[in-house]
Design a protein around this motif. Structure first.
Motif, PDB file in Angstrom:
ATOM      1  N   LEU A  95      -6.155 -21.571  33.596  1.00 29.90           N
ATOM      2  CA  LEU A  95      -6.636 -21.837  32.236  1.00 29.90           C
ATOM      3  C   LEU A  95      -5.834 -21.042  31.217  1.00 29.90           C
ATOM      4  N   GLU A  96      -5.647 -19.750  31.458  1.00 24.66           N
ATOM      5  CA  GLU A  96      -4.962 -18.908  30.481  1.00 24.66           C
ATOM      6  C   GLU A  96      -3.500 -19.307  30.316  1.00 24.66           C
ATOM      7  N   GLU A  97      -2.829 -19.643  31.420  1.00 29.42           N
ATOM      8  CA  GLU A  97      -1.427 -20.044  31.315  1.00 29.42           C
ATOM      9  C   GLU A  97      -1.314 -21.380  30.572  1.00 29.42           C
ATOM     10  N   SER A  98      -2.221 -22.305  30.849  1.00 30.28           N
ATOM     11  CA  SER A  98      -2.192 -23.610  30.170  1.00 30.28           C
ATOM     12  C   SER A  98      -2.452 -23.451  28.682  1.00 30.28           C
ATOM     13  N   ARG A  99      -3.420 -22.612  28.341  1.00 30.04           N
ATOM     14  CA  ARG A  99      -3.706 -22.371  26.924  1.00 30.04           C
ATOM     15  C   ARG A  99      -2.506 -21.724  26.229  1.00 30.04           C
ATOM     16  N   ALA A 100      -1.845 -20.803  26.916  1.00 26.27           N
ATOM     17  CA  ALA A 100      -0.686 -20.139  26.324  1.00 26.27           C
ATOM     18  C   ALA A 100       0.421 -21.146  26.032  1.00 26.27           C
ATOM     19  N   ILE A 101       0.664 -22.057  26.953  1.00 32.29           N
ATOM     20  CA  ILE A 101       1.711 -23.071  26.755  1.00 32.29           C
ATOM     21  C   ILE A 101       1.368 -23.966  25.567  1.00 32.29           C
ATOM     22  N   LEU A 102       0.123 -24.430  25.511  1.00 29.85           N
ATOM     23  CA  LEU A 102      -0.270 -25.324  24.425  1.00 29.85           C
ATOM     24  C   LEU A 102      -0.237 -24.606  23.077  1.00 29.85           C
ATOM     25  N   GLN A 103      -0.647 -23.334  23.078  1.00 26.59           N
ATOM     26  CA  GLN A 103      -0.626 -22.561  21.832  1.00 26.59           C
ATOM     27  C   GLN A 103       0.793 -22.404  21.319  1.00 26.59           C
ATOM     28  N   GLU A 104       1.741 -22.193  22.222  1.00 26.04           N
ATOM     29  CA  GLU A 104       3.142 -22.020  21.831  1.00 26.04           C
ATOM     30  C   GLU A 104       3.743 -23.299  21.254  1.00 26.04           C
ATOM     31  N   HIS A 105       3.142 -24.434  21.573  1.00 23.14           N
ATOM     32  CA  HIS A 105       3.664 -25.721  21.106  1.00 23.14           C
ATOM     33  C   HIS A 105       2.706 -26.402  20.131  1.00 23.14           C
ATOM     34  N   THR A 106       1.919 -25.595  19.426  1.00 24.24           N
ATOM     35  CA  THR A 106       0.997 -26.129  18.431  1.00 24.24           C
ATOM     36  C   THR A 106       1.535 -25.856  17.030  1.00 24.24           C
ATOM     37  N   ALA A 107       1.549 -26.886  16.208  1.00 23.15           N
ATOM     38  CA  ALA A 107       2.011 -26.738  14.817  1.00 23.15           C
ATOM     39  C   ALA A 107       0.814 -26.368  13.940  1.00 23.15           C
ATOM     40  N   TYR A 108       0.610 -25.088  13.736  1.00 21.51           N
ATOM     41  CA  TYR A 108      -0.510 -24.620  12.920  1.00 21.51           C
ATOM     42  C   TYR A 108      -0.162 -24.742  11.438  1.00 21.51           C
ATOM     43  N   SER A 109      -1.204 -24.928  10.639  1.00 20.20           N
ATOM     44  CA  SER A 109      -1.020 -24.921   9.194  1.00 20.20           C
ATOM     45  C   SER A 109      -0.740 -23.502   8.734  1.00 20.20           C
ATOM     46  N   ALA A 110      -0.318 -23.350   7.504  1.00 28.00           N
ATOM     47  CA  ALA A 110      -0.019 -22.015   6.970  1.00 28.00           C
ATOM     48  C   ALA A 110      -1.260 -21.128   7.009  1.00 28.00           C
ATOM     49  N   THR A 111      -2.418 -21.703   6.705  1.00 26.40           N
ATOM     50  CA  THR A 111      -3.671 -20.942   6.724  1.00 26.40           C
ATOM     51  C   THR A 111      -4.020 -20.503   8.138  1.00 26.40           C
ATOM     52  N   GLN A 112      -3.887 -21.433   9.083  1.00 29.53           N
ATOM     53  CA  GLN A 112      -4.183 -21.106  10.473  1.00 29.53           C
ATOM     54  C   GLN A 112      -3.253 -20.025  11.003  1.00 29.53           C
ATOM     55  N   LYS A 113      -1.987 -20.119  10.661  1.00 31.01           N
ATOM     56  CA  LYS A 113      -1.027 -19.100  11.081  1.00 31.01           C
ATOM     57  C   LYS A 113      -1.405 -17.732  10.524  1.00 31.01           C
ATOM     58  N   ALA A 114      -1.820 -17.717   9.273  1.00 30.97           N
ATOM     59  CA  ALA A 114      -2.182 -16.453   8.633  1.00 30.97           C
ATOM     60  C   ALA A 114      -3.404 -15.827   9.298  1.00 30.97           C
ATOM     61  N   VAL A 115      -4.398 -16.665   9.600  1.00 32.92           N
ATOM     62  CA  VAL A 115      -5.620 -16.172  10.239  1.00 32.92           C
ATOM     63  C   VAL A 115      -5.309 -15.627  11.628  1.00 32.92           C
ATOM     64  N   ARG A 116      -4.560 -16.395  12.419  1.00 35.93           N
ATOM     65  CA  ARG A 116      -4.237 -15.953  13.779  1.00 35.93           C
ATOM     66  C   ARG A 116      -3.399 -14.676  13.762  1.00 35.93           C
ATOM     67  N   HIS A 117      -2.453 -14.585  12.819  1.00 36.23           N
ATOM     68  CA  HIS A 117      -1.632 -13.382  12.730  1.00 36.23           C
ATOM     69  C   HIS A 117      -2.495 -12.173  12.376  1.00 36.23           C
ATOM     70  N   THR A 118      -3.391 -12.368  11.421  1.00 33.06           N
ATOM     71  CA  THR A 118      -4.264 -11.265  10.995  1.00 33.06           C
ATOM     72  C   THR A 118      -5.145 -10.792  12.145  1.00 33.06           C
ATOM     73  N   VAL A 119      -5.779 -11.727  12.846  1.00 32.75           N
ATOM     74  CA  VAL A 119      -6.717 -11.376  13.913  1.00 32.75           C
ATOM     75  C   VAL A 119      -5.996 -10.809  15.130  1.00 32.75           C
ATOM     76  N   PHE A 120      -4.982 -11.518  15.604  1.00 28.42           N
ATOM     77  CA  PHE A 120      -4.360 -11.171  16.878  1.00 28.42           C
ATOM     78  C   PHE A 120      -3.247 -10.129  16.784  1.00 28.42           C
ATOM     79  N   HIS A 121      -2.652  -9.963  15.600  1.00 30.58           N
ATOM     80  CA  HIS A 121      -1.518  -9.037  15.487  1.00 30.58           C
ATOM     81  C   HIS A 121      -1.814  -7.832  14.591  1.00 30.58           C
ATOM     82  N   GLU A 122      -2.722  -8.000  13.638  1.00 33.06           N
ATOM     83  CA  GLU A 122      -2.971  -6.911  12.686  1.00 33.06           C
ATOM     84  C   GLU A 122      -4.314  -6.214  12.885  1.00 33.06           C
TER      85      GLU A 122
END
Length: 437
Positions: A95-122
């Motif tokens: 499950l985790e490997e499949s989710r990682a692959i799909l996440q890497e190939h997902t075109a997120y909107s600018a808002t989604q990118k900002a939210v994910r960056h804030t939560v997961f990186h900051e």
């Protein structure tokens, strides 16, 4: 190469075909899967169905469309399918490997990118940032702002899951009170072990009192407790959300923080974190020398309940609690990932004044699963409502669990069942410390 071709290539290179082939399609996993049950027994929302889709994408039979992505997103990742699988399929890894692959190939909107960056990186990787956010929560609670927000109905503008969680957040202490007076806590009586305590991110901020309770219990069991500096978030939230690279960096940070300590165990009190720490050797496989270091780290990870039983806490102290009925809700990852389920029950049964009653399907997921309550609120609430129907049959005064997310979710269940003030949800460490007091 198209995106779909890139996804197929990634599945071929990174998703273990032998593990996929180990699934015999027997269906033993179906009765244990919360999403399969709550979805009206839709095959696409079962472990067997998801594995079939993973293999079909790998073999080029289907494309990773929105239906597949939604199926993987709806999965709680509770891993209840693993103990009942006769072939021993490691579904969680797939499950985790499949989710990682799909996440890497997902075109997120600018808002989604900002939210994910804030939560997961900051936020989660940085202790200072986490403390600042939790400080804001504490200010919100103490300043009267919380009462005002609730009174005007402002929370109705937020997702249902966030509304439910806001109601049950524990009171947050000021940052100064959350800081530890020392980094080493001496054993009470004869020293029987030296342990390194994994403090966690949310546990050390939002649930700091539970961490302190855990340390005191370990001391009473004869453990000298060290809190290594430079440790951080375990990375489970990132790993479950497809942010594998960030999870790997956080794992390396924790391994480096703990490996200089000659501790007998690395001890913690959050089932979700424990299972992820214990899986660092898989996360860092094929990472050169890191895999060896990760294996040694993972081999020492223990839940605090296991250490308390091993060191004979019940023989050293009297545990007494006002007469009440207690039941226990398993943390999925503590049970399915770390194989710890006898120890918490044994400790509860040793408390005088307590009548322990086993909850029907106590091993079933409560619907928490990290941020699942926010991203999948409808399914989460269906699951917790079903869980409370079973919990109520024991007529409990206290529902005990051993993971922060489970604790908040059971509090939500109590509120939704109209049992606030009649039934209490408590972390095992807090319950035992109160019994000790």
């Amino acid at each position: 190469m198209t995106v779909m071709q890139e996804i197929k290539k990634a599945f071929v290179e990174r998703v273990d075909e032998n593990e996929l082939m180990n699934c015999m399609r027997c269906g033993f996993c179906l009765p244990s899967c919360p999403t399969y049950i709550q979805s009206g027994e839709q095959e696409i929302h079962s472990p067997r169905g998801r594995i079939a889709m993973m293999k079909a994408v790998r073999d080029g039979m289907i494309e990773a469309d929105e239906e597949m992505r939604n199926s993987l997103d709806v999965c709680l990742g509770c891993r209840a399918c693993e103990p009942v699988c006769p072939a021993g399929v490691q579904y969680g890894h797939l499950l985790e490997e499949s989710r990682a692959i799909l996440q890497e190939h997902t075109a997120y909107s600018a808002t989604q990118k900002a939210v994910r960056h804030t939560v997961f990186h900051e936020l989660f990787p940085k202790n200072k940032q986490m403390n600042r956010v939790v400080n804001l929560v504490g200010f919100y609670q103490r300043s009267g702002l919380q009462k005002g927000v609730r009174k005007v109905g402002f929370l109705k503008l937020f997702p249902k899951g966030m509304q439910e969680m806001e109601r049950v957040l524990p009171p947050v202490q000021k940052e100064k009170k959350r800081q530890y007076e020392q980094k080493v806590f001496e054993a009470v009586g004869n020293k029987t072990a030296t342990v390194a305590f994994f403090a966690g991110c949310l546990m050390d901020t939002m649930f700091n009192e539970t961490n302190r309770a855990t340390i005191k219990l370990l001391q009473m069991a004869g453990c000298e407790v060290h809190i290594p500096s430079d440790q951080g978030c375990c990375g489970a939230l990132h790993g479950h959300a497809g942010e594998k690279d960030q999870a790997i960096e956080m794992a390396k940070r924790n391994i480096s923080a703990f490996e200089s300590m000659e501790a007998d165990y690395i001890v913690l009190n959050a089932g979700g974190c424990g299972a992820y720490l214990a899986g660092y050797d898989h996360l860092l496989k094929d990472r050169g020398g890191w895999q060896t270091r990760a294996h040694y780290f993972a081999s020492r990870v223990r839940d605090f309940s296991t250490v308390l039983i091993e060191k004979g806490l019940e023989d050293k102290v009297n545990l007494v609690y006002p007469s009440t009925v207690v039941t226990y809700q398993d943390s999925c990852h503590l049970r399915n990932g770390m194989n710890v389920f006898h120890e918490p029950r044994q400790l509860l049964r040793q408390v005088e004044g307590v009548e322990y009653r086993e909850m029907p399907d106590a091993s079933g997921c409560c619907g928490s699963a990290g941020i699942y309550t926010i991203v999948q609120p409808d399914m989460s609430l269906k699951i917790v409502d079903d869980k409370m129907e079973k919990a109520i049959t024991t007529n409990p005064g206290v529902i005990v669990t051993a993971n922060p997310g489970c604790l908040l979710q059971m509090k939500v269940g109590i509120e939704r069942s109209g049992l606030a003030g009649k039934v209490e949800a408590v972390h095992l460490a807090d319950f035992l410390l109160e019994a000790l007091s």
